[in-house]
Enzyme design. Structure first.
Site, PDB file in Angstrom:
ATOM      1  N   THR A   1      -3.020   4.760   3.724  1.00 57.92           N
ATOM      2  CA  THR A   1      -2.223   4.842   2.492  1.00 57.92           C
ATOM      3  C   THR A   1      -3.110   4.561   1.278  1.00 57.92           C
ATOM      4  O   THR A   1      -3.097   5.313   0.297  1.00 57.92           O
ATOM      5  CB  THR A   1      -1.028   3.874   2.554  1.00 57.92           C
ATOM      6  OG1 THR A   1      -0.345   4.092   3.782  1.00 57.92           O
ATOM      7  CG2 THR A   1      -0.067   4.092   1.407  1.00 57.92           C
TER       8      THR A   1
ATOM      9  N   LYS B   1      14.049   6.161   7.485  1.00 56.88           N
ATOM     10  CA  LYS B   1      13.523   4.816   7.231  1.00 56.88           C
ATOM     11  C   LYS B   1      14.346   3.809   8.001  1.00 56.88           C
ATOM     12  O   LYS B   1      15.525   4.052   8.295  1.00 56.88           O
ATOM     13  CB  LYS B   1      13.613   4.487   5.741  1.00 56.88           C
ATOM     14  CG  LYS B   1      12.664   3.398   5.305  1.00 56.88           C
ATOM     15  CD  LYS B   1      11.263   3.947   5.125  1.00 56.88           C
ATOM     16  CE  LYS B   1      10.281   2.960   4.591  1.00 56.88           C
ATOM     17  NZ  LYS B   1       9.095   3.644   4.066  1.00 56.88           N
TER      18      LYS B   1
HETATM   19  N1  GLU Z   1       5.953   3.330   5.603  1.00 55.35           N
HETATM   20  C1  GLU Z   1       5.023   4.303   5.155  1.00 55.35           C
HETATM   21  C2  GLU Z   1       5.557   5.066   3.956  1.00 55.35           C
HETATM   22  O1  GLU Z   1       6.411   4.583   3.235  1.00 55.35           O
HETATM   23  C3  GLU Z   1       4.506   5.183   6.279  1.00 55.35           C
HETATM   24  C4  GLU Z   1       5.530   6.008   6.988  1.00 55.35           C
HETATM   25  C5  GLU Z   1       4.996   6.684   8.238  1.00 55.35           C
HETATM   26  O2  GLU Z   1       3.817   6.598   8.511  1.00 55.35           O
HETATM   27  O3  GLU Z   1       5.808   7.320   8.908  1.00 55.35           O
HETATM   28  O4  GLU Z   1       5.114   6.142   3.639  1.00 55.35           O
END
Ligand code: GLU
Length: 420
Positions: free
Chosen positions: A187, A103
């Site tokens: 998502t 992250k």
């Molecule tokens: N930020 C998103 C999450 O928390 C997506 C992460 C991604 O696509 O790599 O799952």
């Protein structure tokens, strides 16, 4: 300071108690593999320079290159970035993506930046972390307050640094720049597939189900819209400024239009008489399904006793604290945990990465079908495991992810192999 991270690790320990996990794995997961912090010095439009704190954490790469978004938020800090990276490792494992967890974050309120300043900041991030990220090493994506254009700037900057187009370094890009169809709503759509798949075991039926969504960004909007199209009644929505609640229902499309026109959901047209509430009050209103789709720690031991929903679908990362979990479980409220419920985003990110590497792009129907095939079997396995073991779905989700991580560690040989 490291409250969030300690809580996350406590949950891992709870799950490990129910499994035979190699101690080597738990040792490996104790700390992040590597974390880099940087200060991004950016030229502002008035000619001055401002520095912004930034981080990238690669938590674990046992199962593949690390993957996870970059969050732009004034409260981002190292503890949060590390915890989010830790969660990503489990999220990728539960849906069996060949990725580890990472992250990134920048401490900034993007609403105070001009478009030019935001672009410079995004490019500065890539310059600072260009040796850390990479298409086969660590692949960022959007998180809070980042969008596809920002990902496009970042991919462009990285390509300039390495001297060749390198779209697979980042996902969530605009379609025209190697993005994937279906990434934008992935998502919210993933959460929608999970909920609909578990509907019968949860005793829900679309027409009789009232839904509250906290957070009306990309994720909250799409899940609300998809559910409403199937006949669910959306009774409450919120953004960072406040919430609206109407037991007669509302249309997320109208509310989005209002938000685009005025900057907030407050005052949007609904079917009956809408009440305006705070975000905290919204969580305690009458509904069947509550969907937190904003920030961490929204439901804690303090307000969990007032939650009236039967089911909580966690589309934010970490919206419920361990104390909150305990109360909800004791009261029979089912929590569908974040690492599965919001895994749709990273799943379609994986599809984007595969398409970039292959140079071959898939149809939208194909993306949707593949997303369902990834999420639905894991959702029902999770439900069954939690019922068989008589434990909550979060602990069960960690168990499922740990099993996959454990198998990967065992494939290199464990103490039992080397010392027998
Ligand atoms: N930020 C998103 C999450 O928390 C997506 C992460 C991604 O696509 O790599 O799952």
């Amino acid at each position: 300071m490291s409250q969030l991270f300690n809580e996350a690790k406590r949950r891992l320990k709870d799950a490990a108690k129910h499994l035979e996990v190699d101690p080597d794995l738990l040792e490996k997961l104790k700390y992040p593999k590597e974390t880099l912090s940087a200060s991004l010095l950016v030229r502002m439009d008035d000619g001055s320079r401002r520095s912004f704190k930034a981080w990238r954490c690669r938590y674990d790469d046992t199962r593949g290159p690390t993957k996870g978004g970059i969050r732009f938020h004034p409260n981002v800090n190292l503890d949060e970035v590390m915890t989010l990276a830790f969660w990503m490792a489990f999220k990728c494992a539960i849906v069996n993506l060949p990725f580890g967890g990472a992250k990134g974050g920048v401490a900034v309120d993007t609403s105070t930046l001009s478009k030019h300043e935001y672009e410079r900041l995004a490019r500065a991030y890539v310059k600072a972390f260009s040796g850390f990220i990479g298409p086969d090493r660590d692949i960022p994506a959007p998180d809070m307050y980042a969008n596809e254009m920002v990902m496009g700037w970042m991919a462009d900057e990285y390509s300039a640094i390495v001297g060749q187009p390198s779209p697979a370094v980042i996902t969530g890009k605009p379609i025209e720049l190697g993005g994937s169809l279906g990434r934008n709503d992935a998502t919210g759509r993933g959460g929608y597939y999970v909920l609909r798949h578990l509907e019968s075991v949860l005793g829900l039926s679309a027409e009789k189900t009232k839904v509250i969504v906290q957070g009306f960004g990309n994720v909250g909007f799409h899940v609300a819209h998809l559910l409403r199209n199937d006949g669910f009644k959306i009774v409450g929505l919120s953004d960072s400024r406040g919430a609206i609640y109407d037991p007669d229902g509302l249309d997320p499309l109208d509310v989005m239009q209002h938000k685009q026109d005025t900057g907030s959901v407050m005052g949007a047209r609904t079917y009956g008489k809408a009440q305006e509430l705070t975000n905290a009050d919204l969580l305690e209103q009458e509904c069947d399904v509550l969907i937190p789709a904003a920030m961490e720690h929204q439901i804690t031991s303090e307000n969990a006793p007032n939650v009236k929903a039967k089911v909580i679908l966690e589309l934010a990362n970490g919206p419920i604290s361990p104390g909150g979990d305990k109360n909800l479980y004791e009261r029979g409220i089912v929590v569908i945990p974040d690492i599965l419920a919001n895994a749709g985003g990273v799943t379609v990110s994986y599809f984007e990465w595969v398409q970039n590497k292959a140079g071959f792009y898939w149809e939208l129907e194909d993306i949707h079908a593949r997303l369902r095939r990834r999420l639905e079997p894991e959702a029902i396995r999770l439900w069954n495991l939690s019922n068989e073991k008589g434990i909550d779905m979060r602990t069960s989700a960690y168990m499922m992810a740990l099993e996959r991580l454990n198998a990967a560690v065992a494939a290199h040989g464990t103490r039992a192999y080397f010392c027998s």
